[in-house]
Write an enzyme that holds these catalytic residues in place. Structure first.
Site, PDB file in Angstrom:
ATOM      1  CG  HIS A  15      36.915  32.034  42.300  1.00  0.00           C
ATOM      2  ND1 HIS A  15      37.553  32.941  43.031  1.00  0.00           N
ATOM      3  CD2 HIS A  15      36.534  31.498  43.381  1.00  0.00           C
ATOM      4  CE1 HIS A  15      37.362  32.407  44.188  1.00  0.00           C
ATOM      5  NE2 HIS A  15      36.752  31.507  44.424  1.00  0.00           N
ATOM      6  CG  ASP A  52      32.897  29.799  45.327  1.00  0.00           C
ATOM      7  OD1 ASP A  52      33.938  29.694  44.928  1.00  0.00           O
ATOM      8  OD2 ASP A  52      32.408  30.364  47.013  1.00  0.00           O
ATOM      9  CG  HIS A  97      33.577  35.617  45.118  1.00  0.00           C
ATOM     10  ND1 HIS A  97      33.053  34.517  44.615  1.00  0.00           N
ATOM     11  CD2 HIS A  97      34.328  34.674  46.135  1.00  0.00           C
ATOM     12  CE1 HIS A  97      33.166  33.131  44.846  1.00  0.00           C
ATOM     13  NE2 HIS A  97      34.139  33.173  45.670  1.00  0.00           N
ATOM     14  NE  ARG A 111      41.270  38.234  53.276  1.00  0.00           N
ATOM     15  CZ  ARG A 111      40.899  37.097  52.756  1.00  0.00           C
ATOM     16  NH1 ARG A 111      40.762  36.007  52.961  1.00  0.00           N
ATOM     17  NH2 ARG A 111      39.025  36.584  52.464  1.00  0.00           N
TER      18      ARG A 111
END
Length: 435
Positions: free
Chosen positions: A320, A322, A392, A402
């Site tokens: 996508h 941002d 990204h 994570r």
């Protein structure tokens, strides 16, 4: 009498120009019709090459259900737009072979023939008006034959038609000497610049956090999750994949939990401090002459769900951009809702690396071709501009947890993060308030 004749000639000239101008506008409007029809609701740009693409789908669909006559009509119609289209030629040969004997009267669709004849006539007039009357015209169709375009205009029009938002020359990466000049934190190092990341407006910086600070923020995320703070998401499943859990914590929620004693105040204060640290560095690197404001800060953790990782094919976070809606089919990125259009720069500050998968990656606008990949580690910041030049995603987290601090920055002060100010007020020490 001579003056009257001159005045009459002048008024006639004005009349002719008015008529010509009106007709040019009519032709321009007609040429825009297909584009208007091909623009999906909520989009700013039409589906490219709309009619030929629909005809391709039609001939394939007719062939699949055995309507070979209609398949031939539609594929012949495609060839009216693109006479040298090899896939269309191949399909036509296959359909004709299946039909057997030639069928008289089987040709391109009549409505498409009429449309092309009319459209080419309009284009010829508009190109004439461009060349001789100074009119403007942006041809919406890539199928327009070169012979229709006056030779004097061909090169310029070809460049305009092929231009895409990401084709402009990217900003030159700042040299290391420049970065040293604006370096504001001791121990921060430039690991990769835009050139090394195969893109524009991207950077990887290391050393923004010490291992101890990473530990404090990891503990904050853990304590907040145990306290039930999953801001913005219902349940424990990730909104992006059923194979991971997703936990999110905003700065205000962290401050409220600290005030209630559910998490340590040290972690909540560090969250505020670190977000400002990232904003300062992002502004120094990308926008030294124009202030950046935090628009949203989110401490997020993604955890692999045990027993659900076999033969997994999805991503932890799909590709996508941002601040715009990415359309991989066209490579366009529309800066319009539901995207957060006011976001100008993004940052991801990682807290750990003891997990499998979960690397950040950048792609080309097609969302398929990976151009760079970054492995998370404690204190590593990946910062980049938020637009369509930086699509990204995140590879699947297949084992472990994570955690990262996601931050978005804006040039628009009206979109600054109000919760950040509220959190700062909540976390003030009593003596600070008295002063």
């Amino acid at each position: 009498r001579e003056e009257e004749e001159e005045e009459g000639a002048g008024s006639q000239g004005g009349l002719y120009e008015t008529i010509a101008g009106h007709w040019v506008r009519v032709l321009q409007c007609r040429q825009r019709c297909v584009g208007d029809m091909a623009t999906r609701p909520g989009r700013s740009f039409p589906v490219p090459d709309f009619l030929p693409s629909q005809l391709r789908r039609l001939h394939e669909a007719h062939a699949q259900v055995g309507n070979l006559s209609q398949a031939v009509e539609n594929v012949l119609s495609v060839l009216l737009f693109y006479p040298e289209d090899e896939p269309a030629k191949k399909a036509l040969n296959e359909y004709q072979a299946q039909l057997g004997e030639p069928r008289p009267g089987l040709g391109p669709r009549e409505d498409i023939q009429r449309f092309i004849l009319r459209s080419l006539g309009e284009k010829r007039q508009l190109y004439y008006a461009m060349e001789h009357l100074g009119a403007s015209f942006q041809d919406p169709d890539p199928w327009t034959p070169a012979a229709v375009i006056p030779e004097a205009l061909r090169e310029k029009l070809r460049e305009d038609q092929e231009k895409r938002p990401w084709d402009h020359e990217p900003p030159q990466p700042k040299p290391l000497t420049h970065w040293k000049d604006v370096l504001l934190l001791e121990g921060v190092t430039l690991t990769q610049d835009a050139r090394q990341l195969n893109g524009s407006e991207r950077v990887v910086l290391d050393g923004l956090l010490t291992p101890a600070e990473c530990g404090v923020l990891l503990q904050l995320a853990k304590d907040a999750a145990e306290a039930g703070a999953r801001s913005g998401y219902r349940g424990r499943r990730s909104p992006h994949t059923p194979h991971e859990r997703f936990e999110g914590l905003t700065v205000l929620k962290a401050a409220q939990l600290a005030q209630a004693g559910a998490v340590g105040s040290q972690g909540a204060k560090l969250l505020l401090e670190v977000s400002e640290r990232v904003r300062t560095l992002t502004q120094a690197y990308f926008s030294p002459e124009k202030p950046l404001h935090l628009s949203f800060t989110h401490l997020v953790c993604r955890s692999a769900i045990e027993g659900e990782q076999d033969q997994r094919m999805d991503l932890s976070h799909p590709v996508h951009a941002d601040n715009c809606v990415l359309d991989p089919d066209t490579g366009e990125c529309w800066r319009e809702p539901p995207a957060y259009t006011y976001r100008d720069y993004s940052g991801l500050l990682y807290l750990n690396d003891d997990f499998h998968g979960g690397d950040l990656f950048f792609t080309q606008p097609n969302a398929l071709t990976v151009t760079a990949q970054v492995r998370p580690r404690c204190g590593r910041l990946v910062a980049f501009s938020s637009g369509g030049e930086n699509p990204h995603g995140v590879w699947a987290v297949t084992r472990g947890r994570r955690c990262a601090l996601a931050l978005w920055h804006t040039w628009a002060p009206e979109h600054r993060e109000q919760e950040w100010t509220e959190a700062k007020e909540l976390l003030k020490e009593p003596e600070e308030e008295e002063e």
